[in-house]
Design a protein around this motif. Structure first.
Motif, PDB file in Angstrom:
ATOM      1  N   HIS A   1       0.967  -1.037  -0.137  1.00  0.00           N
ATOM      2  CA  HIS A   1       0.102  -0.233  -0.140  1.00  0.00           C
ATOM      3  C   HIS A   1       0.989   1.166   0.307  1.00  0.00           C
ATOM      4  O   HIS A   1       2.057   1.687   0.922  1.00  0.00           O
ATOM      5  CB  HIS A   1      -0.635  -0.113   1.398  1.00  0.00           C
ATOM      6  CG  HIS A   1      -1.685   1.079   0.994  1.00  0.00           C
ATOM      7  ND1 HIS A   1      -1.806   2.055   1.847  1.00  0.00           N
ATOM      8  CD2 HIS A   1      -2.748   0.954   0.466  1.00  0.00           C
ATOM      9  CE1 HIS A   1      -2.732   2.983   1.491  1.00  0.00           C
ATOM     10  NE2 HIS A   1      -3.766   2.158   0.396  1.00  0.00           N
ATOM     11  N   ARG A   2       0.472   2.175  -0.844  1.00  0.00           N
ATOM     12  CA  ARG A   2       1.408   3.686  -0.859  1.00  0.00           C
ATOM     13  C   ARG A   2       1.493   4.129   0.797  1.00  0.00           C
ATOM     14  O   ARG A   2       2.747   4.471   0.645  1.00  0.00           O
ATOM     15  CB  ARG A   2       0.368   4.056  -1.670  1.00  0.00           C
ATOM     16  CG  ARG A   2      -0.438   5.297  -1.045  1.00  0.00           C
ATOM     17  CD  ARG A   2      -1.857   6.098  -1.365  1.00  0.00           C
ATOM     18  NE  ARG A   2      -2.518   7.037  -1.205  1.00  0.00           N
ATOM     19  CZ  ARG A   2      -2.275   7.879  -0.201  1.00  0.00           C
ATOM     20  NH1 ARG A   2      -1.313   8.241  -0.368  1.00  0.00           N
ATOM     21  NH2 ARG A   2      -3.065   8.029   0.081  1.00  0.00           N
TER      22      ARG A   2
ATOM     23  N   GLU B   1      -2.733   3.523  -5.415  1.00  0.00           N
ATOM     24  CA  GLU B   1      -3.112   3.676  -4.866  1.00  0.00           C
ATOM     25  C   GLU B   1      -1.980   1.876  -3.897  1.00  0.00           C
ATOM     26  O   GLU B   1      -1.814   1.662  -2.682  1.00  0.00           O
ATOM     27  CB  GLU B   1      -3.948   2.983  -4.441  1.00  0.00           C
ATOM     28  CG  GLU B   1      -4.769   2.892  -3.480  1.00  0.00           C
ATOM     29  CD  GLU B   1      -5.172   3.421  -2.295  1.00  0.00           C
ATOM     30  OE1 GLU B   1      -5.046   4.984  -2.604  1.00  0.00           O
ATOM     31  OE2 GLU B   1      -5.985   3.600  -1.024  1.00  0.00           O
ATOM     32  N   GLU B   2      -1.226   1.024  -4.789  1.00  0.00           N
ATOM     33  CA  GLU B   2      -0.938  -0.841  -4.494  1.00  0.00           C
ATOM     34  C   GLU B   2       0.838  -0.176  -4.607  1.00  0.00           C
ATOM     35  O   GLU B   2       1.105   0.546  -5.582  1.00  0.00           O
ATOM     36  CB  GLU B   2      -1.583  -0.958  -5.207  1.00  0.00           C
ATOM     37  CG  GLU B   2      -1.197  -2.996  -5.007  1.00  0.00           C
ATOM     38  CD  GLU B   2      -1.648  -4.095  -6.551  1.00  0.00           C
ATOM     39  OE1 GLU B   2      -3.012  -3.601  -6.359  1.00  0.00           O
ATOM     40  OE2 GLU B   2      -1.229  -4.302  -7.333  1.00  0.00           O
TER      41      GLU B   2
END
Ligand code: GLN
Length: 274
Positions: A241-242, A255-256
């Motif tokens: 996750h960021r 985001e990922e």
């Protein structure tokens, strides 16, 4: 429809199992079970019931005897209570059945010291490499740029363009091989799927701090010739996750996290092949 099932081994000093199980679920596994190594030893858990084995990071047996060596001996020579089936036989069957194994950091050290990587000629027992003390003599806990070999058979790095930025946290990450021909085979077969590099992923580097441990040929991760068994010193499960990125408050990030692709690729492989 077969459920894609991941198994994450904990116990004896691991400390990354929760993140690994979370990454498996985020990546698409229908089930990600954290099982204590003693459940494998007693037969309460069998590898036969799973598709993806995660050997995670930590300090197995406090790294006494050298990182992961005690656990490597445990898994090489112990038998399942009751059935007396050697755990090693279960592991070799798991690999022979076309399933996936990912060793992260201490898990990578474990696979190498069990002889399960690089496993040239499909010999998953004879140890032909090791991971030893960082050239700096100091534990390294930061992030590194890793160049991906696009020609590698690794299932996990499929589709990664250029490279990936991941956290590392280890004292014994220096990859060494037993003989020049082992290194030659690793390179010729493109088994060194990840190498420490500069920020542009232009080329592998032996320069500190980009190369945090002085690994031979800047090797950060390798796979076997099937691409289904892989080990790496960086921690992909720690960047899904960021907000796990060190500069997430200052940079526009997807985001990922980039580490999740390792687990997405694993889940996709299982769903397509098993
Ligand atoms: N994060 C880890 O798994 C560390 C592995 C091992 N304990 C080392 O220090 O090299």
């Amino acid at each position: 429809m077969t459920k894609a099932k991941a198994l994450v081994i904990t116990g004896n000093g691991t400390n990354c199992e929760t993140e690994a199980a979370h990454a498996c679920r985020l990546g698409g596994f229908d089930e990600a079970r954290i099982a204590h190594i003693s459940e494998l030893m007693t037969g309460e858990v069998s590898l036969d019931d799973y598709h993806f084995l995660n050997l995670t990071g930590g300090f197995l047996d406090g790294d006494d005897l050298g990182s992961a060596k005690a656990q490597a001996n445990r898994l090489r020579y112990a038998a399942v209570a009751g059935s007396n089936e050697p755990i090693l036989e279960q592991l070799l069957r798991f690999i022979g059945d076309g399933k996936l194994v990912l060793g992260v950091c201490n898990g990578f050290q474990l696979l190498v010291k069990m002889g399960m990587l690089p496993a040239l000629g499909s010999d998953y027992v004879k140890q032909t490499a090791t991971l030893t003390y960082n050239a700096s003599g100091r534990f390294q806990d930061r992030w590194c740029y890793l160049k991906v070999d696009a020609s590698s058979p690794s299932v996990y790095t499929r589709g990664i363009e250029g490279g990936v930025y991941l956290p590392i946290r280890h004292g014994e990450g220096k990859f060494l091989v037993d003989a020049p021909e082992t290194l030659e085979a690793i390179e010729n077969k493109h088994l060194a799927c990840l190498k420490y590099s500069d920020a542009n992923y232009s080329a592998p580097t032996m320069e500190f701090p980009e190369n945090p441990n002085g690994s031979t040929n800047a090797i950060a991760g390798i796979c076997d010739e099937t691409g289904r068994v892989m080990g790496l010193m960086p921690h992909p499960e720690a960047f899904v996750h960021r907000t796990q990125h060190p500069r997430w408050t200052r940079e526009e990030l997807p985001e990922e996290g980039a580490g999740l692709v390792f687990f997405r690729n694993a889940a996709q492989y299982v769903k397509q092949n098993l």
